[in-house]
Design a protein around this motif. Structure first.
Motif, PDB file in Angstrom:
ATOM      1  N   TYR A   1       4.605   7.210   2.722  1.00  0.00           N
ATOM      2  CA  TYR A   1       5.277   6.747   1.506  1.00  0.00           C
ATOM      3  C   TYR A   1       4.894   7.578   0.286  1.00  0.00           C
ATOM      4  O   TYR A   1       4.638   7.038  -0.790  1.00  0.00           O
TER       5      TYR A   1
ATOM      6  N   HIS B   1       1.659   0.672   9.671  1.00  0.00           N
ATOM      7  CA  HIS B   1       2.097   0.183   8.362  1.00  0.00           C
ATOM      8  C   HIS B   1       3.272  -0.777   8.538  1.00  0.00           C
ATOM      9  O   HIS B   1       3.934  -0.797   9.592  1.00  0.00           O
TER      10      HIS B   1
ATOM     11  N   THR C   1       5.955  -3.692   5.801  1.00  0.00           N
ATOM     12  CA  THR C   1       6.257  -4.197   4.471  1.00  0.00           C
ATOM     13  C   THR C   1       6.241  -5.714   4.486  1.00  0.00           C
ATOM     14  O   THR C   1       6.828  -6.342   5.379  1.00  0.00           O
TER      15      THR C   1
ATOM     16  N   ILE D   1       3.802  -2.646   0.491  1.00  0.00           N
ATOM     17  CA  ILE D   1       3.540  -1.868   1.706  1.00  0.00           C
ATOM     18  C   ILE D   1       2.121  -2.161   2.179  1.00  0.00           C
ATOM     19  O   ILE D   1       1.171  -2.141   1.384  1.00  0.00           O
TER      20      ILE D   1
END
Length: 587
Positions: A399, A445, A447, A532
């Protein structure tokens, strides 16, 4: 010596005792000739007469080959107590979560050492699956390693020739001193909370562990195939209490504790610590054979430098190989099979082969270290360090340039050593990082919404049996602040966003605390804001019972081990100091 006779009726109460600091040497008398040691042949049929078989158990060794020579010495002592009539066993997690020296070679040094010990019987532990169920079946359980891996609660289809665990058995039988001992194994029912969903699905545990053990033990006893049954359960000692009268002796593991208890059928339960530092040693004194055999269990004190623990029947064997009181025993030639020397050589060879692990990848400020716990009630500095490293890695690799807030997490169970800089020389090596983070997770990862993040934070808190608030702190990146409010006063509860188990977020889930004043990088976070999350693949799939992470979207894994972000962080931040801000405070 302490004996246990099987009683005709009744259901004995359960007594689980955790080792504290009481030495019970006087209560566990040495097993000398004429006591419950090996019964010499006197002309009677060994099948119908009385014979003694010794069982020596370790659990949760986790590749700690630095203790391998101690284990070899203890197994050898157990065999010398009852020559050629001793069976060494493991109750699971022989490999996995291992120190660098074993892990860097995919635990081959540990499997080689187990062969030197003569270990041929083990329950399956959850960490045997660290590199996947397929890897366990093809590598760990390969026939060349010589171990019968036992897990009776795996589905029948999965144990078939075409199943994913075709090298796993319900039981195995050893004929020792004229008696037939059936060993039955099972894996914790809580696999889903300590393994990824994929591993849980592939393992396919189709039956409660205690039910599977009782079923197989009953079949063995009723068929007359065995004279005694030993259960090996990779779960806490309390999980074995439901075992019935067909089990004569039970060994447990998984919690790394030294414990004891009694099954509903009257058999003793032992849990023998971890890392090769403890061993449970018992004699099975068997009269007769088959369905009509009578079995007594006696604890064994091996002497010769072993030490009693606060749990009778479980010995402290740490340092046994180097113990000065061993000199006379060693010189007497008892170690004729050379297992102690060969275990020592394997450890030395593994250390030499792993010398690349001495490379320094980071430095710490003078007087600084990173520990799992800095003070009671506060997250550990090493947990926050790993969380910060996860955050920085995801921001850089996935990101870059994002305006969304990013939060890093780590979980206590994924950190395997007590501190980062083990020798406290101010230099952090590959070996130290990889021993700290020795599991087979990936950097990952996802969200979450602000509401979902609050649900994760709330899952750190629960009430104990006395109604007191207890914490199980996650490692949280240092850019997070929040306060928590206790719920439940007057019967009221808090509600938070959470996962329904299918990845769908909803509200209405009961919580112990409410999360308020949540900020990231100093900015307040609203319930519908997107955040995130950077962590490891296990935690973000709901591991360690943090089910709220399953509400996340856009889940992804990097093609790197979960320890790689820390490698990179240490290289980028020399002379680190361990300032640990309080991320969560009570409102």
């Amino acid at each position: 010596m302490k004996k246990r006779r099987r009683r005709a009726g009744g259901r004995p109460g359960v007594a689980i005792g955790t080792a504290l600091c009481v030495v019970l040497t006087a209560l566990v008398a040495p097993n000398i000739a004429g006591a419950a040691g090996a019964v010499p042949f006197s002309g009677e049929d060994p099948a119908t007469g009385t014979r003694t078989v010794t069982i020596a158990d370790i659990t949760d060794f986790h590749g700690h080959i630095e203790h391998g020579a101690d284990v070899a010495a203890a197994f050898t002592l157990a065999d010398s107590h009852n020559p050629d009539n001793m069976v060494p066993v493991s109750t699971g997690d022989l490999v996995g979560g291992s120190p660098y020296e074993s892990a860097v070679r995919q635990d081959k040094p540990t499997l080689d050492m187990a062969k030197v010990w003569g270990l041929t019987v083990s329950a399956v532990g959850n960490h045997e699956f660290d590199r996947s169920v397929a890897d366990f079946n093809n590598r760990v359980a390969a026939p060349a390693n010589g171990i019968d891996w036992l897990c009776a609660n795996v589905s029948s289809a999965n144990k078939s020739a075409t199943g994913k665990l075709s090298h796993v058995k319900d039981y195995t039988i050893r004929t020792v001193n004229g008696k037939r001992i059936g060993f039955v194994g099972a894996l914790t029912d809580a696999l889903g909370s300590v393994a990824t969903p994929q591993i849980t699905e592939d393992a396919d545990l189709s039956e409660r562990a205690v039910d599977a053990l009782n079923r197989v033990a009953g079949e063995l006893k009723r068929s007359g195939k065995v004279d005694a049954v030993v259960a090996l359960l990779h779960a806490d000692a309390s999980a074995a209490t439901g075992l019935g009268r067909d089990v004569d002796l039970a060994y447990t593991g998984h919690t790394h504790a030294v414990k004891q208890g009694v099954t509903d059928g009257g058999a003793p339960i032992y849990e023998a610590g971890s890392f090769g530092q403890n061993m449970a040693v018992q004699d099975l004194i068997i009269t007769g054979h088959g369905r009509h055999a009578k079995v007594q269990v006696a604890d064994v004190n091996l002497g010769n430098g072993t030490e009693a623990t606060a749990v009778p029947g479980v010995l402290n064997v740490e340092g046994l190989d180097a113990h000065p009181r061993q000199a006379a025993w060693m010189s007497a030639g008892v170690v004729s099979n050379g297992s102690v020397a060969r275990s020592r050589q394997l450890d030395t060879k593994a250390n030499y082969a792993a010398r690349a692990g001495n490379a320094v990848i980071g430095t710490l400020a003078p007087g600084t270290n990173f520990d799992k716990r800095t003070s009671v009630g506060h997250e550990g500095s090493v947990g926050m360090l790993v969380a910060d490293a996860n955050r920085e890695s995801i921001m850089r690799n996935v990101y870059a340039g994002t305006r969304l807030p990013v939060v890093g997490f780590s979980n206590d169970g994924s950190l395997r050593t007590k501190q980062l800089d083990m020798d406290e020389d101010g230099k952090v090596t590959i070996r130290e990082v990889d021993s700290l983070m020795a599991l087979q997770f990936h950097a990952a990862h996802e969200t979450l919404t602000g509401l979902g993040l609050k649900a994760v934070l709330a899952q750190q808190f629960h009430r104990n049996d006395d109604g007191e608030l207890e914490h199980r702190w996650l490692g949280i990146s240092s850019n997070v602040r929040y306060r928590y409010v206790q719920c439940g006063d007057g019967g009221a509860t808090c509600t938070l966003g959470d996962s329904d188990g299918n990845g769908n977020q909803h509200t209405g889930v009961k919580a112990t605390v409410g999360i308020v004043d949540l900020t990231i990088d100093g900015r307040p976070i609203a319930d519908d804001d997107l955040v995130i999350i950077a962590s490891n693949s296990y935690l973000l799939q709901g591991g360690d019972n943090y089910s709220a992470f399953r509400a996340g979207s856009n889940y992804g894994e990097l093609e790197m081990s979960y320890n790689q972000p820390l490698h990179e962080y240490l290289a980028a931040h020399p002379k680190l100091s361990a300032a640990v801000p309080e991320t969560g405070t009570r409102a």
